[in-house]
Design a protein around this motif. Sequence first.
Motif, mmCIF file in Angstrom:
data_model
loop_
_atom_site.group_PDB
_atom_site.id
_atom_site.type_symbol
_atom_site.label_atom_id
_atom_site.label_comp_id
_atom_site.label_asym_id
_atom_site.label_seq_id
_atom_site.Cartn_x
_atom_site.Cartn_y
_atom_site.Cartn_z
ATOM 1 N N GLN A 141 -41.390 -50.800 -9.105
ATOM 2 C CA GLN A 141 -41.352 -50.302 -10.480
ATOM 3 C C GLN A 141 -40.398 -49.127 -10.679
ATOM 4 O OE1 GLN A 141 -45.490 -49.541 -11.293
ATOM 5 N NE2 GLN A 141 -45.874 -51.684 -11.764
ATOM 6 N N VAL A 142 -39.355 -49.055 -9.851
ATOM 7 C CA VAL A 142 -38.358 -48.003 -9.984
ATOM 8 C C VAL A 142 -37.106 -48.441 -9.220
ATOM 9 C CG1 VAL A 142 -39.019 -46.649 -7.936
ATOM 10 C CG2 VAL A 142 -38.059 -45.484 -9.929
ATOM 11 N N ARG B 174 -42.640 -42.995 -7.500
ATOM 12 C CA ARG B 174 -41.872 -43.414 -8.680
ATOM 13 C C ARG B 174 -42.034 -42.491 -9.877
ATOM 14 N NH1 ARG B 174 -45.000 -46.630 -12.255
ATOM 15 N NH2 ARG B 174 -47.036 -47.100 -11.389
ATOM 16 N N ARG B 175 -43.033 -41.654 -9.884
ATOM 17 C CA ARG B 175 -43.208 -40.718 -11.004
ATOM 18 C C ARG B 175 -42.270 -39.515 -10.882
ATOM 19 N NH1 ARG B 175 -47.946 -40.094 -8.014
ATOM 20 N NH2 ARG B 175 -47.778 -38.283 -6.660
ATOM 21 N N ASN C 167 -37.199 -46.419 -15.990
ATOM 22 C CA ASN C 167 -37.580 -46.301 -14.587
ATOM 23 C C ASN C 167 -36.432 -46.472 -13.608
ATOM 24 O OD1 ASN C 167 -40.266 -45.688 -15.148
ATOM 25 N ND2 ASN C 167 -40.743 -47.849 -15.403
ATOM 26 N N ALA D 85 -36.084 -52.318 -11.586
ATOM 27 C CA ALA D 85 -37.083 -51.329 -11.994
ATOM 28 C C ALA D 85 -38.260 -51.970 -12.712
ATOM 29 C CB ALA D 85 -36.437 -50.275 -12.891
#
Length: 134
Positions: free
Chosen positions: A19-20, A119-120, A63, A13
């Motif tokens: 990034q996740v 990813r959000r 994350n 992550a």
Amino acid sequence: MTHAALPHLLAAAEDDLRQVADIVNISSQAGRTATKDFGVYNMTKFGVNGFTESLRQEVTKKNVRIGVLEPGAVDTELISHNTEEIRNHLNATNLDAIPNPLQPEDIADSVVFMVTRHRRATIAELWAMPTSQA
């Protein structure tokens, strides 16, 4: 399994590319609604749901997205792994009355949906139900 995988997912992550990272636990509608004669099965599925939500709260700010998929009837070998007595009892409860249960690929498609969101966004809980199941 989660204990072994989590350090690697936390590291993944932090990777600049995605990034996740994701964990999807497979539960059941039996983890939402208890039914007569299925107490132990219900207990295990309620446990999966509780564990999933607790873990989600623990690692979401790092994350790692945690979600649970709760399918209804799926065409699997689950019932065939029981004794004849239990299979007869299950048949008497009309578990086979769902004419078009989900197929394994429906479950796979649901998992893909959960892990391919931006990813959000986290899909923390997803029901996947046969259209014919009440």
